[in-house]
Design an enzyme around this catalytic site. Sequence first.
Site, mmCIF file in Angstrom:
data_model
loop_
_atom_site.group_PDB
_atom_site.id
_atom_site.type_symbol
_atom_site.label_atom_id
_atom_site.label_comp_id
_atom_site.label_asym_id
_atom_site.label_seq_id
_atom_site.Cartn_x
_atom_site.Cartn_y
_atom_site.Cartn_z
ATOM 1 N N LYS A 51 36.448 -90.414 28.582
ATOM 2 C CA LYS A 51 36.066 -91.420 27.595
ATOM 3 C C LYS A 51 34.544 -91.586 27.566
ATOM 4 C CE LYS A 51 40.531 -93.738 27.824
ATOM 5 N NZ LYS A 51 41.381 -94.842 28.313
ATOM 6 N N GLN A 95 41.231 -99.820 32.108
ATOM 7 C CA GLN A 95 42.108 -98.658 32.275
ATOM 8 C C GLN A 95 43.372 -99.049 33.043
ATOM 9 O OE1 GLN A 95 41.536 -95.715 30.821
ATOM 10 N NE2 GLN A 95 43.415 -94.833 31.617
ATOM 11 N N ASP A 118 41.663 -100.878 22.670
ATOM 12 C CA ASP A 118 42.910 -100.216 23.068
ATOM 13 C C ASP A 118 44.070 -100.645 22.174
ATOM 14 O OD1 ASP A 118 42.831 -98.327 25.094
ATOM 15 O OD2 ASP A 118 42.705 -99.825 26.694
HETATM 16 N N1 GUN Z 1 46.477 -95.663 30.561
HETATM 17 C C1 GUN Z 1 47.175 -94.726 29.882
HETATM 18 N N2 GUN Z 1 46.834 -94.729 28.588
HETATM 19 C C2 GUN Z 1 45.901 -95.697 28.440
HETATM 20 C C3 GUN Z 1 45.154 -96.170 27.330
HETATM 21 O O1 GUN Z 1 45.295 -95.735 26.193
HETATM 22 N N3 GUN Z 1 44.277 -97.170 27.600
HETATM 23 C C4 GUN Z 1 44.128 -97.710 28.819
HETATM 24 N N4 GUN Z 1 43.257 -98.699 28.974
HETATM 25 N N5 GUN Z 1 44.794 -97.291 29.877
HETATM 26 C C5 GUN Z 1 45.678 -96.284 29.689
#
Ligand code: GUN
Length: 292
Positions: A51, A95, A118
């Site tokens: 990211k 996350q 998100d």
């Molecule tokens: N863990 C797995 N997929 C995601 C996501 O799209 N965002 C976040 N914050 N954590 C995740």
Amino acid sequence: MIIDGKATATAIKAEIAEEVARIVASGGKRPHLAAILVGHDGGSETYVKNKVIACEQCGFTSTLIRYEADVTEEELLRKVDELNRNDDIDGFIVQLPLPRHISEQRVIEAIDYRKDVDGFHPINVGRMSIGLPCYISATPNGILELLRRYHIETSGKKCVILGRSNIVGKPMATLMMQKRQPGDATVTVCHSHSTNLKEECRQADIIIAAIGTPHFVTADMVKPGAVVIDVGTTRVPDSTRKSGYRLCGDVDFDNVAPLCSAITPVPGGVGPMTICSLMKNTLSAGKKEFYQ
Ligand code: GUN
């Protein structure tokens, strides 16, 4: 046809970077994404690293905030509150998964929905379900983008979704039945308690597999000409790889692909699109596209 998520994601990031350059050149603010990473889970480390790299590719500012796995919920919530109030941060993510002593739901609901890139906050989930402008979560939105860019007709089609998770299956079902394109599909959601899953799949024009079981979807479950979207990313030990593992999809690709009109590979299908969706949401956040 193989749907190339990697190339599509690269193209979209280039489009975003161009737009950011225009915004900055005309005196606007460079979008700023922050990410909170708790602990040292291998998958999460990789996702967050990717990211941060994607932010650079898009011309965004990024901030990574790390905590050890023993951070208290209180301390994490204090940081969320600080990011909510920091005007320089356009959007941020925490996350997942979080250590067991921390309530993920409490953390998600503490995030200002206007910065929830998100799309996990109940306000964004609710707005999505009634078709209002909002942040849509990354995986479902990435899949929609692939369907859009590959001109895959969804209207009136029978779409079977395997899996009912809050981050993929459920929002995917909502989006595929929405009254717009891509959407307008007749949606069936199958899960671990479904008794007629194979039969449902056999009738599907579009299968979206998000159950997390390697090679679950076999050739006998797929109608000739179907579109198959594979969301699976299970790590399977593989000593021939430097990382020690390889990613395995939910679909038996080698045997299913010859039957399909279109299919996403793993890796290189849905995966690269998810981070791309987060970048799009961050751009929207920077532009205050959905919320003031
Ligand atoms: N863990 C797995 N997929 C995601 C996501 O799209 N965002 C976040 N914050 N954590 C995740």
